[in-house]
Motif scaffolding. Structure first.
Motif, PDB file in Angstrom:
ATOM      1  N   TYR A  95      27.945  53.129  45.525  1.00  0.00           N
ATOM      2  CA  TYR A  95      29.319  52.625  45.521  1.00  0.00           C
ATOM      3  C   TYR A  95      29.594  51.735  46.720  1.00  0.00           C
ATOM      4  O   TYR A  95      30.755  51.486  47.067  1.00  0.00           O
ATOM      5  CB  TYR A  95      30.299  53.798  45.471  1.00  0.00           C
ATOM      6  N   ALA A  96      28.542  51.201  47.322  1.00  0.00           N
ATOM      7  CA  ALA A  96      28.713  50.340  48.490  1.00  0.00           C
ATOM      8  C   ALA A  96      29.558  49.108  48.164  1.00  0.00           C
ATOM      9  O   ALA A  96      30.289  48.605  49.026  1.00  0.00           O
ATOM     10  CB  ALA A  96      27.350  49.927  49.031  1.00  0.00           C
ATOM     11  N   GLU A  97      29.462  48.626  46.918  1.00  0.00           N
ATOM     12  CA  GLU A  97      30.244  47.439  46.531  1.00  0.00           C
ATOM     13  C   GLU A  97      31.741  47.663  46.639  1.00  0.00           C
ATOM     14  O   GLU A  97      32.507  46.708  46.826  1.00  0.00           O
ATOM     15  CB  GLU A  97      29.909  47.026  45.102  1.00  0.00           C
ATOM     16  N   TRP A  98      32.189  48.919  46.514  1.00  0.00           N
ATOM     17  CA  TRP A  98      33.620  49.186  46.591  1.00  0.00           C
ATOM     18  C   TRP A  98      34.193  48.773  47.938  1.00  0.00           C
ATOM     19  O   TRP A  98      35.393  48.541  48.068  1.00  0.00           O
ATOM     20  CB  TRP A  98      33.895  50.671  46.319  1.00  0.00           C
ATOM     21  N   GLN A  99      33.338  48.691  48.938  1.00  0.00           N
ATOM     22  CA  GLN A  99      33.787  48.229  50.247  1.00  0.00           C
ATOM     23  C   GLN A  99      34.399  46.839  50.156  1.00  0.00           C
ATOM     24  O   GLN A  99      35.234  46.453  50.979  1.00  0.00           O
ATOM     25  CB  GLN A  99      32.618  48.218  51.232  1.00  0.00           C
ATOM     26  N   GLY A 100      34.001  46.070  49.131  1.00  0.00           N
ATOM     27  CA  GLY A 100      34.547  44.736  48.946  1.00  0.00           C
ATOM     28  C   GLY A 100      36.050  44.726  48.740  1.00  0.00           C
ATOM     29  O   GLY A 100      36.716  43.717  49.025  1.00  0.00           O
ATOM     30  N   ILE A 101      36.614  45.839  48.241  1.00  0.00           N
ATOM     31  CA  ILE A 101      38.068  45.912  48.048  1.00  0.00           C
ATOM     32  C   ILE A 101      38.775  45.743  49.378  1.00  0.00           C
ATOM     33  O   ILE A 101      39.665  44.896  49.536  1.00  0.00           O
ATOM     34  CB  ILE A 101      38.457  47.252  47.393  1.00  0.00           C
ATOM     35  N   THR A 102      38.392  46.563  50.356  1.00  0.00           N
ATOM     36  CA  THR A 102      39.072  46.509  51.649  1.00  0.00           C
ATOM     37  C   THR A 102      38.525  45.392  52.536  1.00  0.00           C
ATOM     38  O   THR A 102      39.271  44.828  53.335  1.00  0.00           O
ATOM     39  CB  THR A 102      38.980  47.861  52.359  1.00  0.00           C
ATOM     40  N   ASP A 103      37.256  45.058  52.394  1.00  0.00           N
ATOM     41  CA  ASP A 103      36.715  43.940  53.182  1.00  0.00           C
ATOM     42  C   ASP A 103      37.480  42.649  52.878  1.00  0.00           C
ATOM     43  O   ASP A 103      37.772  41.855  53.785  1.00  0.00           O
ATOM     44  CB  ASP A 103      35.232  43.741  52.882  1.00  0.00           C
ATOM     45  N   TRP A 104      37.782  42.426  51.588  1.00  0.00           N
ATOM     46  CA  TRP A 104      38.518  41.209  51.225  1.00  0.00           C
ATOM     47  C   TRP A 104      39.919  41.219  51.818  1.00  0.00           C
ATOM     48  O   TRP A 104      40.376  40.217  52.384  1.00  0.00           O
ATOM     49  CB  TRP A 104      38.585  41.066  49.702  1.00  0.00           C
ATOM     50  N   VAL A 126      42.869  51.763  28.084  1.00  0.00           N
ATOM     51  CA  VAL A 126      42.922  52.935  27.215  1.00  0.00           C
ATOM     52  C   VAL A 126      44.362  53.194  26.782  1.00  0.00           C
ATOM     53  O   VAL A 126      44.640  53.512  25.626  1.00  0.00           O
ATOM     54  CB  VAL A 126      42.344  54.173  27.928  1.00  0.00           C
ATOM     55  N   ASN A 127      45.303  53.039  27.711  1.00  0.00           N
ATOM     56  CA  ASN A 127      46.704  53.363  27.393  1.00  0.00           C
ATOM     57  C   ASN A 127      47.709  52.287  27.814  1.00  0.00           C
ATOM     58  O   ASN A 127      48.913  52.504  27.692  1.00  0.00           O
ATOM     59  CB  ASN A 127      47.095  54.679  28.090  1.00  0.00           C
ATOM     60  N   SER A 128      47.248  51.173  28.338  1.00  0.00           N
ATOM     61  CA  SER A 128      48.185  50.182  28.851  1.00  0.00           C
ATOM     62  C   SER A 128      47.522  48.817  28.860  1.00  0.00           C
ATOM     63  O   SER A 128      46.322  48.700  28.590  1.00  0.00           O
ATOM     64  CB  SER A 128      48.622  50.565  30.266  1.00  0.00           C
ATOM     65  N   PRO A 129      48.262  47.769  29.200  1.00  0.00           N
ATOM     66  CA  PRO A 129      47.644  46.445  29.298  1.00  0.00           C
ATOM     67  C   PRO A 129      46.574  46.385  30.394  1.00  0.00           C
ATOM     68  O   PRO A 129      46.517  47.229  31.289  1.00  0.00           O
ATOM     69  CB  PRO A 129      48.827  45.535  29.626  1.00  0.00           C
ATOM     70  N   LEU A 130      45.777  45.377  30.315  1.00  0.00           N
ATOM     71  CA  LEU A 130      44.681  45.146  31.244  1.00  0.00           C
ATOM     72  C   LEU A 130      45.163  45.186  32.690  1.00  0.00           C
ATOM     73  O   LEU A 130      46.258  44.747  33.016  1.00  0.00           O
ATOM     74  CB  LEU A 130      44.072  43.773  30.938  1.00  0.00           C
ATOM     75  N   ALA A 131      44.321  45.699  33.583  1.00  0.00           N
ATOM     76  CA  ALA A 131      44.612  45.716  35.013  1.00  0.00           C
ATOM     77  C   ALA A 131      43.298  45.613  35.774  1.00  0.00           C
ATOM     78  O   ALA A 131      42.222  45.842  35.231  1.00  0.00           O
ATOM     79  CB  ALA A 131      45.359  46.995  35.401  1.00  0.00           C
ATOM     80  N   CYS A 132      43.404  45.249  37.054  1.00  0.00           N
ATOM     81  CA  CYS A 132      42.250  45.176  37.949  1.00  0.00           C
ATOM     82  C   CYS A 132      42.501  46.121  39.107  1.00  0.00           C
ATOM     83  O   CYS A 132      43.639  46.255  39.568  1.00  0.00           O
ATOM     84  CB  CYS A 132      42.063  43.752  38.461  1.00  0.00           C
ATOM     85  N   ILE A 133      41.453  46.745  39.617  1.00  0.00           N
ATOM     86  CA  ILE A 133      41.631  47.729  40.678  1.00  0.00           C
ATOM     87  C   ILE A 133      42.260  47.128  41.925  1.00  0.00           C
ATOM     88  O   ILE A 133      42.987  47.795  42.649  1.00  0.00           O
ATOM     89  CB  ILE A 133      40.286  48.422  41.017  1.00  0.00           C
ATOM     90  N   HIS A 134      42.041  45.789  42.159  1.00  0.00           N
ATOM     91  CA  HIS A 134      42.655  45.227  43.366  1.00  0.00           C
ATOM     92  C   HIS A 134      43.255  43.838  43.184  1.00  0.00           C
ATOM     93  O   HIS A 134      43.488  43.131  44.164  1.00  0.00           O
ATOM     94  CB  HIS A 134      41.689  45.278  44.561  1.00  0.00           C
TER      95      HIS A 134
END
Length: 663
Positions: free
Chosen positions: A434-443, A357-365
């Motif tokens: 939002y169970a999939e979000w656990q994948g951020i910290t699990d990884w 929306v306001n900056s270059p592409l990014a990924c949450i993790h």
């Protein structure tokens, strides 16, 4: 040998051969400079090619000045793109990857704010998102559009690309607007019958093939369905369109997606949209086309096991993915060599969409996205001297800092006061959607398990514990505020007062509810002042447990932040379907036992709601920075994430990566 023989077999696409079946589909990067590709683009696409992708379709490129939703759009109709195409092609071809352009026009799904031009469309029907009344295209203007597509094909050929993917049919864009009776109300040569509505597309395909000749690829991106748009195109309609396009003998493949801006989650599919949610429509089209025309499937096809199954069943010939390869550009190489468990997962958070929306592409993790030259593959260097590094806090920021510092050769000790790692991400993942979000910290936890990081759980680190370390990284996070004031009352935030009654037994924070530390009765008010995701997460979590939930916000809309991640509509539909009610434009005045008083933020008029068994507050967080300040002058120390200022998961991981590289 590979566990995924179909996925890593070659595929003939017209005059070219892809080395495998992994196709990176087009997406915006916001790396554009002066309507052209930049060096950052070269590094971004080269990183995915190096990671093993077989085919890359670059981001959608404008064929006319009237399709500029924002400044960052490539002008594919200008000769200036040729020089940069050659740079891109050289960088990507080095790794045996094919590279395609994607000329396109948004039609009504934009506005004239950026370019100060009227919106062009086949008929004057406004978009549900942009809501600007379009100009009805004249036949000479249609000729301009066809010419823009022709020029885009010409310059793609001259730039050494492997082909062109004609876009604008899918997602309700301009060519799809011509095709659909819902948006094409014309009575001239471009409207009415199926053949007339198809005419502009056939004209564009003719011009495209003439320009690229027989030795380059020509493909099309279509929908599998418009997704229930009243009067829109169904899977049967799109199957007929695909057959008509293939019958020209001028296209080499069909890429199938879904949806329009009326319901954008049919396009992007954030969690909890299931993996492969578009597959059936794609499979129907695949089985209606000749075997020599490859079909590309998309729609959260994010594991090698699922990709292999799709190919084995014959539902598609190529596996298209975008967010998965944003999260981990080495996905293909890891899968092919048997390291699929090491893939950083896409969790469907759609931070990639919110970021542009306001900056270059990014990924949450994945901090390296769009910054490949400084943070990408091979940039992490060993520290000149190994140090004893302490990281305090086992949330996403602390985990990232500990991992990166250890990978650089430091001796790292990670302190976490709780019995488990994960921080507030783990709390959010308690909600089923939002169970999939656990994948951020699990990884991150899995990667730390491959290092020598010493993890001390249930240990609240104090200043004395840390004095012997060479460097300390504070990632102690934040805790919820429970004073109850909205940000309309800034003076009250500093005078030590609270909204009357918020200190009583039935008022909780979101964290207390998600952690299972709240005794919540049947009727619940969730009061939100942030506009963020957390209020709808806790509301849905409670609704799933048969509570009657009302979200109250002083804002004119519940959780407006979800507009950026494009899942606001889908979230509203889901939680409203579970009985969650909304009260907007109201702030909390008081809580008296089981009664809540609200005030209209515009008129001041108050209303009392009785039989409210619990109130859940979402009014922001307080940085837990006491330890950081206590260590000043004792040991070199830096703070990251919420312990600096409560923000987002992305910020915590980003700052954790930088801290791990700097110690």
């Amino acid at each position: 040998m590979t566990d995924y023989p179909n996925l890593f077999s070659p595929m003939r696409i017209g005059p070219k051969t892809a080395k495998n079946r992994v196709w990176m589909t087009a997406h915006s990067t916001q790396l554009v400079k002066d309507h052209n590709f930049s060096d950052e683009h070269v590094h971004y696409y080269a990183e995915r090619a190096r990671g093993g992708v077989g085919v890359i379709t670059m981001e959608a490129m404008a064929v006319h000045p009237t399709t500029q939703p924002y400044k960052g759009k490539i002008f594919a109709f200008q000769e200036a793109v040729v020089k940069n195409y050659r740079k891109l092609a050289e960088a990507v071809h080095e790794h045996g990857c094919l590279l395609l352009a994607q000329p396109w026009h948004r039609g009504r799904e934009t506005n004239g704010t950026t370019n100060r031009l009227p919106v062009w469309a086949p008929s004057s029907v406004p978009c549900t998102v942009y809501r600007e009344m379009p100009h009805v295209l004249t036949e000479p203007e249609i000729g301009e559009l066809v010419e823009g597509y022709r020029l885009a094909a010409k310059y793609a050929y001259e730039g050494g690309l492997d082909g062109v993917e004609v876009h604008g049919l899918a997602h309700g864009y301009l060519l799809g607007q011509f095709l659909s009776p819902a948006t094409n109300h014309r009575t001239d040569a471009y409207g009415g019958s199926f053949e007339k509505r198809l005419k502009i597309v056939l004209d564009i395909i003719d011009k495209t093939r003439e320009e690229v000749g027989p030795d380059r690829i020509v493909g099309v991106r279509i929908n599998g369905t418009d997704g229930g748009v009243p009067g829109g195109l169904t899977n049967a309609d799109w199957t007929e369109i695909a057959q008509a396009l293939v019958a020209t003998g001028k296209i080499d493949y069909v890429s199938v997606t879904a949806g329009t801006y009326i319901e954008r989650m049919n396009i992007y599919g954030a969690t909890p949209q299931p993996a492969g949610f578009q597959l059936q429509d794609t499979a129907n089209i695949k089985r209606a086309l000749p075997d020599h025309i490859p079909v590309v499937a998309v729609g959260r096809l994010n594991t090698p096991e699922l990709a292999e199954a799709v190919l084995t069943r014959g539902d598609a010939d190529m596996i298209g993915m975008t967010r998965t390869l944003i999260a981990d550009p080495e996905w293909p190489n890891k899968a092919q060599r048997g390291d699929a468990t090491q893939i950083r997962p896409c969790v469907g958070a759609n931070w990639c969409l919110a970021s542009i929306v306001n900056s270059p592409l990014a990924c949450i993790h994945n901090p390296a996205v769009a910054r490949e030259t400084v943070l990408g593959i091979g940039t992490l260097k060993q520290a000149p001297q190994s140090k004893r590094v302490a990281v305090v806090g086992g949330g996403p920021g602390g985990l990232r800092a500990a991992l990166t510092a250890s990978q650089r050769g430091h001796s790292v000790t990670l302190f976490e006061q709780n019995s488990e790692l994960g921080g507030q991400v783990a709390l959010m993942a308690q909600s089923a959607s939002y169970a999939e979000w656990q994948g951020i910290t699990d990884w991150l936890i899995s990667q730390i398990g491959l290092t020598q990081v010493e993890v001390k759980l249930g240990h609240r680190a104090e200043a004395d514990d840390l004095s012997g370390f060479d460097e300390v990284i504070i990632a102690t996070g934040s805790t919820p505020l429970k004073h109850g004031w909205s940000s309309l009352r800034p003076a009250s935030w500093g005078d030590g007062t609270i909204v009357p009654g918020v200190d009583q037994w039935n008022v909780y924070s979101i964290n207390e509810v998600l952690a299972g530390k709240a005794e919540v009765g049947p009727n619940v008010f969730v009061f939100d002042d942030t506009g963020a995701r957390q209020p709808v997460v806790v509301a849905e979590h409670l609704a799933d447990r048969r509570h009657n939930v009302t979200i109250v916000t002083r804002l004119p809309q519940v959780s407006p932040d979800l507009e950026a991640s494009r899942d606001l509509q889908a979230t509203y539909r889901r939680i409203r379907g579970k009985g969650v009610r909304f009260i907007t434009d109201h702030e909390l005045v008081s809580v008296v036992e089981d009664s809540v008083t609200l005030a209209d933020v515009w008129t001041g008029e108050s209303t009392v709601h009785s039989d409210v068994d619990a109130v859940v507050l979402s009014t922001g967080n307080k940085a837990e920075d006491a330890l950081f300040h206590a260590l000043q002058g004792v040991v070199p120390v830096r703070a990251i994430g919420d312990s600096v200022s409560p923000r987002r998961v992305f910020n915590a991981i980003w700052e954790g990566e930088l801290a791990g590289r700097e110690v």
